[in-house]
Design a protein around this motif. Sequence first.
Motif: not given
Length: 351
Positions: A123-152
């Motif tokens: 996306l950056q190569g196509a001229g879009r502004r993408v904040d890779v580090v914040p995306q990686l941080t949020a994405g990591t936490l979101l994947v691990l959230a799948g392990l939470l006992q409470e699905e909500w």
Amino acid sequence: MTDASGSQPGDDTPVDTGVALTRREAADARRAVEAGELPPAFHTQIRAARSEFESQVAHARAEFDQANERIKERTGRDLLVAILIALGLGAVLVGSLIFLKWIFVLFALGAAILGIFELGRALQGAGRRVDVVPQLTAGTLLVLAGLLQEEWLHWVALFFAVAFVIVWRMMAQMIAKDARTYADVLSDVLIAGFVQLYVPFFASLAVLLLRQPHGEWWVLAFIIVVVASDTGAYATGLLLGRHPMAPKISPKKTWEGFAGAMLAAVLAGVLLALFMLGLPWWAGLVIGVLILVTATVGDLGESMVKRDLGIKDMSSWLPGHGGVLDRLDSILPSAAAALALYYLLYPLAVI
């Protein structure tokens, strides 16, 4: 003085020269065998056999290279390299699910991180502004959230992940104070949320499915159906493909290939339902059809994104395949379908 035969006394020369040579050759052969040596005729036969074998190998290799070049010209992929990499990744995936299923969490997390990085760079190569580090941080936490006992809490994590990257992008744009237009800023904000929904959210659904009772078998089953679908489409399209399915999005995909994908997906679904998931055959039919639809939509969706970005592959990290997302395009949306199917069909399972 000679005797009646014409030989001098004491001369050991035999009377019959032909017989003498034959005896001498036999004696030489016996000595060669006793010494561990082989007669020249045997060496000649060995060399001839080896030459014949090398010739056949060279001919077979030439035919394979020609076939591989034809396939590469038509599909843009190196078939042999692609197969070897696919087998290696498949072995790791199956091993993690069967022997120690929580290793799959690391597998899913690693794939999501690489996928976010790939998509962000494209996306950056196509001229879009993408904040890779914040995306990686949020994405990591979101994947691990799948392990939470409470699905909500998983859905709460999704909301905060999307909100975090959007707010970050807006704040970064405010700090930049450049001449970027309103339409470009809005596009950047929407893309920020799309990255989280497309890669880590779908990966987190696979982790959420894994956490369910017998969930590892369901994860393995839906991945097998996706692979069967892709393989059926590839083989049938390569051999029989004549009518393009979506020429403006992916010119190489054909309706013949889709028919092969449907046959493979349905067959795999029925077999997996009967022999691995403990479900009736019709449930396998539903699994095969639904996973086929989501896999096809995911494949065409990623092709549309790449066409919009003007690229052929997301990256070149996997020779013969392209990038990580090029292999996950069918699997990611299918995770959502597999989780829904689990909730609907698992009560019918006899395990």
